[in-house]
Design a protein around this motif. Structure first.
Motif, PDB file in Angstrom:
ATOM      1  N   LEU A   4       0.839  -1.200   0.000  1.00  0.00           N
ATOM      2  CA  LEU A   4       0.000   0.000   0.000  1.00  0.00           C
ATOM      3  C   LEU A   4       0.875   1.253   0.000  1.00  0.00           C
ATOM      4  O   LEU A   4       0.625   2.195  -0.747  1.00  0.00           O
ATOM      5  CB  LEU A   4      -0.939  -0.011   1.213  1.00  0.00           C
ATOM      6  N   GLN A   5       1.916   1.258   0.804  1.00  0.00           N
ATOM      7  CA  GLN A   5       2.841   2.397   0.860  1.00  0.00           C
ATOM      8  C   GLN A   5       3.535   2.569  -0.499  1.00  0.00           C
ATOM      9  O   GLN A   5       3.675   3.679  -0.990  1.00  0.00           O
ATOM     10  CB  GLN A   5       3.870   2.179   1.958  1.00  0.00           C
ATOM     11  N   PHE A   6       3.930   1.472  -1.108  1.00  0.00           N
ATOM     12  CA  PHE A   6       4.587   1.520  -2.416  1.00  0.00           C
ATOM     13  C   PHE A   6       3.636   2.082  -3.468  1.00  0.00           C
ATOM     14  O   PHE A   6       4.000   2.955  -4.247  1.00  0.00           O
ATOM     15  CB  PHE A   6       5.060   0.116  -2.816  1.00  0.00           C
ATOM     16  N   ARG A   7       2.388   1.607  -3.485  1.00  0.00           N
ATOM     17  CA  ARG A   7       1.412   2.092  -4.461  1.00  0.00           C
ATOM     18  C   ARG A   7       1.104   3.572  -4.258  1.00  0.00           C
ATOM     19  O   ARG A   7       0.954   4.313  -5.220  1.00  0.00           O
ATOM     20  CB  ARG A   7       0.135   1.262  -4.384  1.00  0.00           C
ATOM     21  N   GLY A  11       1.923   6.359  -6.987  1.00  0.00           N
ATOM     22  CA  GLY A  11       0.811   7.217  -7.420  1.00  0.00           C
ATOM     23  C   GLY A  11       1.128   8.688  -7.247  1.00  0.00           C
ATOM     24  O   GLY A  11       0.855   9.511  -8.133  1.00  0.00           O
ATOM     25  N   ALA A  12       1.732   9.042  -6.111  1.00  0.00           N
ATOM     26  CA  ALA A  12       2.094  10.447  -5.859  1.00  0.00           C
ATOM     27  C   ALA A  12       3.169  10.913  -6.827  1.00  0.00           C
ATOM     28  O   ALA A  12       3.115  12.035  -7.351  1.00  0.00           O
ATOM     29  CB  ALA A  12       2.557  10.616  -4.417  1.00  0.00           C
ATOM     30  N   VAL A  13       4.151  10.047  -7.087  1.00  0.00           N
ATOM     31  CA  VAL A  13       5.225  10.407  -8.027  1.00  0.00           C
ATOM     32  C   VAL A  13       4.662  10.585  -9.439  1.00  0.00           C
ATOM     33  O   VAL A  13       4.980  11.547 -10.128  1.00  0.00           O
ATOM     34  CB  VAL A  13       6.359   9.343  -7.997  1.00  0.00           C
ATOM     35  N   ILE A  18       3.101  14.019 -13.965  1.00  0.00           N
ATOM     36  CA  ILE A  18       2.110  14.438 -14.956  1.00  0.00           C
ATOM     37  C   ILE A  18       1.772  15.917 -14.776  1.00  0.00           C
ATOM     38  O   ILE A  18       1.688  16.672 -15.747  1.00  0.00           O
ATOM     39  CB  ILE A  18       0.854  13.544 -14.881  1.00  0.00           C
ATOM     40  N   ALA A  19       1.598  16.342 -13.545  1.00  0.00           N
ATOM     41  CA  ALA A  19       1.275  17.747 -13.286  1.00  0.00           C
ATOM     42  C   ALA A  19       2.415  18.664 -13.711  1.00  0.00           C
ATOM     43  O   ALA A  19       2.203  19.674 -14.388  1.00  0.00           O
ATOM     44  CB  ALA A  19       0.956  17.946 -11.808  1.00  0.00           C
ATOM     45  N   ILE A  20       3.637  18.311 -13.343  1.00  0.00           N
ATOM     46  CA  ILE A  20       4.797  19.142 -13.709  1.00  0.00           C
ATOM     47  C   ILE A  20       4.999  19.132 -15.215  1.00  0.00           C
ATOM     48  O   ILE A  20       5.291  20.165 -15.819  1.00  0.00           O
ATOM     49  CB  ILE A  20       6.055  18.670 -12.950  1.00  0.00           C
ATOM     50  N   GLY A  21       4.822  17.960 -15.847  1.00  0.00           N
ATOM     51  CA  GLY A  21       4.928  17.875 -17.309  1.00  0.00           C
ATOM     52  C   GLY A  21       3.890  18.739 -17.988  1.00  0.00           C
ATOM     53  O   GLY A  21       4.172  19.413 -18.981  1.00  0.00           O
ATOM     54  N   GLY A  22       2.674  18.724 -17.473  1.00  0.00           N
ATOM     55  CA  GLY A  22       1.612  19.554 -18.042  1.00  0.00           C
ATOM     56  C   GLY A  22       1.914  21.037 -17.899  1.00  0.00           C
ATOM     57  O   GLY A  22       1.716  21.820 -18.836  1.00  0.00           O
ATOM     58  N   ILE A  23       2.411  21.412 -16.751  1.00  0.00           N
ATOM     59  CA  ILE A  23       2.763  22.817 -16.526  1.00  0.00           C
ATOM     60  C   ILE A  23       3.915  23.223 -17.443  1.00  0.00           C
ATOM     61  O   ILE A  23       3.882  24.296 -18.056  1.00  0.00           O
ATOM     62  CB  ILE A  23       3.121  23.058 -15.041  1.00  0.00           C
TER      63      ILE A  23
END
Length: 170
Positions: A4-7, A11-13, A18-23
């Motif tokens: 669960l911690q790994f997932r 997921g956060a990474v 994706i957010a930084i790439g979009g920006i």
């Protein structure tokens, strides 16, 4: 618990990437729009002032000499300016047109083949990108020919792409 911690970490990474790439993508697109808009504004300003400059010089020297004087005064860096007579003959041109960079790949011939209505276009010829401003050259009541102003924006676009690439790597 460990899976669960790994997932959650993955997921956060991924969400962050994706957010930084979009920006970064949006910033790159926006910067390119601003760069092109800035060059367009400069070309329109130059084209709009050209008639007035020729009229001023024409009071002191013959028309063709006045046109050449204005071209010599207004040509900078990666800009080329030339005027064609109504018969399609070259009346005057900037020294930059004699450079091999402008003679290769049809950088001069393609704009001359375009119709002489007032407009500003972005064209790509081979690996070069040009902004071309075309408009009739009218001084007073005299239609003197067609004014062509070409700005090579290739270097600016390459620098921008390099910046965007660096942003993407970061």
């Amino acid at each position: 618990v460990q899976s669960l911690q790994f997932r959650l970490t993955v997921g956060a990474v991924l969400a962050s990437a994706i957010a930084i790439g979009g920006i970064a993508g949006w910033m790159g697109w926006r910067m390119e729009q601003n760069l092109v808009a800035q060059h367009r504004q400069r070309l329109w300003t130059l084209a709009d002032r050209f008639d007035d400059d020729v009229a001023l010089y024409r009071e002191m020297v013959p028309t063709e000499e006045a046109i050449q004087e204005v071209i010599d005064y207004r040509t900078l860096g990666d800009t080329a300016i030339w005027v064609q007579s109504p018969q399609g003959e070259a009346m005057a041109q900037s020294e930059s047109l004699k450079l091999t960079a402008w003679q290769s790949n049809g950088l001069v011939q393609r704009p001359q083949a375009l119709s002489p209505e007032k407009r500003l276009e972005r064209i790509t010829l081979g690996d070069r990108t040009l902004l071309i401003c075309i408009q009739p050259l009218v001084v007073g009541e005299d239609a003197l020919g067609t004014l062509f102003i070409a700005k090579d924006v290739t270097a600016d676009q390459q620098s921008l792409r390099m910046l965007i690439t660096h942003l993407a790597w970061i």
